[in-house]
Design a protein around this motif. Structure first.
Motif, mmCIF file in Angstrom:
data_model
loop_
_atom_site.group_PDB
_atom_site.id
_atom_site.type_symbol
_atom_site.label_atom_id
_atom_site.label_comp_id
_atom_site.label_asym_id
_atom_site.label_seq_id
_atom_site.Cartn_x
_atom_site.Cartn_y
_atom_site.Cartn_z
ATOM 1 N N SER A 1 30.470 0.910 11.754
ATOM 2 C CA SER A 1 31.863 0.377 11.544
ATOM 3 C C SER A 1 32.233 -0.288 12.940
ATOM 4 O O SER A 1 32.980 -1.368 13.539
ATOM 5 C CB SER A 1 32.719 0.024 10.813
ATOM 6 O OG SER A 1 33.855 0.850 10.725
ATOM 7 N N GLY B 1 26.195 3.976 9.777
ATOM 8 C CA GLY B 1 24.649 2.990 9.724
ATOM 9 C C GLY B 1 25.780 1.400 9.637
ATOM 10 O O GLY B 1 24.596 0.952 10.326
ATOM 11 N N ALA C 1 22.969 -0.218 8.091
ATOM 12 C CA ALA C 1 23.638 0.249 6.233
ATOM 13 C C ALA C 1 23.874 -0.556 5.595
ATOM 14 O O ALA C 1 22.608 -0.244 3.843
ATOM 15 C CB ALA C 1 24.057 1.248 6.710
ATOM 16 N N ASP D 1 19.578 5.841 0.193
ATOM 17 C CA ASP D 1 19.643 6.924 1.049
ATOM 18 C C ASP D 1 18.786 6.891 1.961
ATOM 19 O O ASP D 1 19.216 6.458 3.580
ATOM 20 C CB ASP D 1 20.267 8.549 0.352
ATOM 21 C CG ASP D 1 21.295 8.567 0.015
ATOM 22 O OD1 ASP D 1 22.086 7.571 0.402
ATOM 23 O OD2 ASP D 1 21.206 9.937 -0.651
ATOM 24 N N GLY E 1 20.150 3.969 4.520
ATOM 25 C CA GLY E 1 21.084 3.925 5.414
ATOM 26 C C GLY E 1 20.362 4.819 6.510
ATOM 27 O O GLY E 1 21.072 4.586 7.152
ATOM 28 N N THR F 1 19.198 13.789 6.148
ATOM 29 C CA THR F 1 18.530 14.094 4.480
ATOM 30 C C THR F 1 19.935 13.633 3.870
ATOM 31 O O THR F 1 20.596 12.871 3.875
ATOM 32 C CB THR F 1 18.541 15.317 4.073
ATOM 33 O OG1 THR F 1 19.984 16.263 4.502
ATOM 34 C CG2 THR F 1 17.211 16.447 5.270
ATOM 35 N N PRO F 2 19.043 12.726 2.787
ATOM 36 C CA PRO F 2 19.978 11.809 1.734
ATOM 37 C C PRO F 2 20.995 13.131 0.866
ATOM 38 O O PRO F 2 20.443 14.540 1.130
ATOM 39 C CB PRO F 2 18.625 11.782 0.677
ATOM 40 C CG PRO F 2 17.418 11.397 0.990
ATOM 41 C CD PRO F 2 17.536 12.486 2.016
ATOM 42 N N HIS G 1 24.405 12.836 2.069
ATOM 43 C CA HIS G 1 25.787 13.020 2.789
ATOM 44 C C HIS G 1 24.959 11.967 3.800
ATOM 45 O O HIS G 1 24.452 10.950 3.266
ATOM 46 C CB HIS G 1 25.829 14.164 3.357
ATOM 47 C CG HIS G 1 24.479 14.456 4.167
ATOM 48 N ND1 HIS G 1 23.835 15.298 3.508
ATOM 49 C CD2 HIS G 1 23.746 14.181 5.609
ATOM 50 C CE1 HIS G 1 22.829 15.791 4.765
ATOM 51 N NE2 HIS G 1 23.335 14.790 5.203
ATOM 52 N N THR G 2 26.664 11.328 3.908
ATOM 53 C CA THR G 2 26.296 10.406 5.098
ATOM 54 C C THR G 2 26.920 11.600 6.627
ATOM 55 O O THR G 2 26.894 12.419 7.032
ATOM 56 C CB THR G 2 28.231 9.909 5.397
ATOM 57 O OG1 THR G 2 29.041 10.819 5.518
ATOM 58 C CG2 THR G 2 28.517 8.472 3.612
ATOM 59 N N THR G 3 26.675 10.374 7.604
ATOM 60 C CA THR G 3 26.811 10.751 8.761
ATOM 61 C C THR G 3 28.370 12.062 9.408
ATOM 62 O O THR G 3 28.138 12.719 10.576
ATOM 63 C CB THR G 3 26.477 10.209 10.253
ATOM 64 O OG1 THR G 3 27.309 8.941 10.013
ATOM 65 C CG2 THR G 3 25.396 9.718 10.487
ATOM 66 N N PRO H 1 25.508 5.898 -2.631
ATOM 67 C CA PRO H 1 24.186 5.534 -1.199
ATOM 68 C C PRO H 1 25.590 4.317 -0.647
ATOM 69 O O PRO H 1 25.697 3.289 -1.862
ATOM 70 C CB PRO H 1 23.404 4.916 -1.756
ATOM 71 C CG PRO H 1 22.723 6.183 -2.689
ATOM 72 C CD PRO H 1 24.071 6.054 -3.072
ATOM 73 N N ALA I 1 28.411 4.166 0.192
ATOM 74 C CA ALA I 1 29.828 4.034 -0.636
ATOM 75 C C ALA I 1 30.908 4.432 0.378
ATOM 76 O O ALA I 1 30.154 4.918 1.397
ATOM 77 C CB ALA I 1 29.856 4.968 -2.019
HETATM 78 P P1 UTP Z 1 27.545 6.264 7.101
HETATM 79 O O1 UTP Z 1 26.985 7.458 7.716
HETATM 80 O O2 UTP Z 1 26.667 5.034 7.871
HETATM 81 O O3 UTP Z 1 27.930 6.508 5.248
HETATM 82 O O4 UTP Z 1 26.189 6.610 6.731
HETATM 83 P P2 UTP Z 1 30.049 5.506 5.931
HETATM 84 O O5 UTP Z 1 30.779 7.071 5.151
HETATM 85 O O6 UTP Z 1 29.159 4.328 5.451
HETATM 86 O O7 UTP Z 1 29.822 5.530 7.360
HETATM 87 P P3 UTP Z 1 30.023 4.585 8.355
HETATM 88 O O8 UTP Z 1 30.667 2.900 7.682
HETATM 89 O O9 UTP Z 1 29.098 3.845 8.996
HETATM 90 O O10 UTP Z 1 31.220 4.934 9.423
HETATM 91 C C1 UTP Z 1 25.498 5.255 5.572
HETATM 92 C C2 UTP Z 1 24.356 5.799 4.935
HETATM 93 O O11 UTP Z 1 23.166 6.912 4.258
HETATM 94 C C3 UTP Z 1 23.081 7.275 3.991
HETATM 95 C C4 UTP Z 1 24.157 7.788 2.993
HETATM 96 O O12 UTP Z 1 23.605 6.223 1.641
HETATM 97 C C5 UTP Z 1 24.975 7.187 3.175
HETATM 98 O O13 UTP Z 1 26.045 5.973 2.895
HETATM 99 N N1 UTP Z 1 22.993 8.307 5.053
HETATM 100 C C6 UTP Z 1 23.238 9.013 5.746
HETATM 101 C C7 UTP Z 1 22.288 9.655 4.611
HETATM 102 O O14 UTP Z 1 21.410 9.704 3.683
HETATM 103 N N2 UTP Z 1 21.873 10.888 4.702
HETATM 104 C C8 UTP Z 1 22.192 11.469 6.626
HETATM 105 O O15 UTP Z 1 22.057 12.286 6.886
HETATM 106 C C9 UTP Z 1 22.905 9.953 6.917
#
Ligand code: UTP
Length: 234
Positions: free
Chosen positions: A12, A49, A53, A71, A74, A123-124, A126-128, A187, A189
């Motif tokens: 963001s 993302g 994303a 994912d 994303g 990989t799917p 988790h998030t960054t 995904p 969230a």
């Molecule tokens: P983000 O890391 O951007 O999630 O990944 P976020 O919590 O929305 O963070 P902000 O808002 O950008 O800060 C976006 C999506 O990408 C996938 C997930 O679906 C996640 O919700 N993703 C990302 C993965 O599956 N694996 C990863 O390593 C990173």
């Protein structure tokens, strides 16, 4: 070993409402990169993302029900945003890794050879935020900064609750009681910190710092090891 640090930059942050703020923020981030490199330090940046994303996942959702596939959409967005930051640094000749690594092990190796490494997701599941914790662990960083668009961790969402209480320090157990721990988000969230990242940080004894990345001076204070406005979790 030279000092290594890792920051998760929330997606963001790349897209504030005002275009002018965006340009200013990119410029300040670039100055920070120059400062880090000038001091001979090494910094890993994991970019979220954000808008692409959310939009991409929303678009694919009508046809794709498998969450790992969503994912992947994303992840592609996080790498797009990582490439934007990487190219902004390269443009003024910063010593940034010329590729966007796809694993945290690869990222940690690249951080040996470059002052700056920028990456997105891996990989799917988790998030960054979790990627940044994994990168910190693999690079022997000990700390991971989560730069987001809120000032602290709060006991409830401050956008919805006026009486939300912020924390300047907290334990992992206190954080886990707010965010949950280990269970992947769906995904796209959003949460102040990904519960998977909380679990990985606790298991690897990585200290977390949550701060408002819209103000790069706060990020700089945390990176310089000075007191900063935000939440320290250990
Ligand atoms: P983000 O890391 O951007 O999630 O990944 P976020 O919590 O929305 O963070 P902000 O808002 O950008 O800060 C976006 C999506 O990408 C996938 C997930 O679906 C996640 O919700 N993703 C990302 C993965 O599956 N694996 C990863 O390593 C990173």
């Amino acid at each position: 070993m030279t000092r290594r640090q890792v920051v998760a930059l929330g997606g963001s942050l790349l897209r504030p409402e005002e275009a002018e703020q965006r340009t200013a923020w990119f410029g300040q981030l670039r100055q920070l990169a120059v400062h880090i490199e000038g001091n001979g330090r090494h910094l890993g940046i994991v970019v979220g993302g954000g808008l692409p994303a959310r939009e991409g996942i929303e678009l694919a959702k009508s046809m794709v029900s498998n969450s790992a596939r969503l994912d992947e959409v994303g992840i592609a967005a996080t790498r797009l945003n990582a490439t934007i930051i990487q190219q902004i640094f390269l443009d003024i000749g910063c010593d940034v890794a010329p590729i966007i690594p796809t694993t945290t092990e690869q990222a940690a190796k690249l951080l040996d050879a470059h002052h700056l490494v920028v990456m997105g997701g891996t990989t799917p599941g988790h998030t960054t935020d979790a990627v940044a914790v994994g990168f910190a662990r693999d690079a022997g960083a000990g700390h991971c900064i989560i730069a987001t668009n809120v000032s602290h961790v709060f006991d409830k969402d401050p956008r919805e609750h006026e009486d939300a209480k912020s924390f300047s320090t907290m334990t992992f157990d206190e954080l886990a009681s707010i965010t949950g721990i280990g269970k992947p988000l769906s995904p796209g969230a959003s949460a102040v910190i990904d519960p998977v990242a909380v679990g990985w940080a606790q298991n690897s004894a990585i200290t977390l710092a949550v701060l408002d990345g819209r103000d790069t001076s706060i990020l700089e204070q945390a990176l310089d090891g000075k007191p900063f406005e935000g939440t320290l979790i250990q």
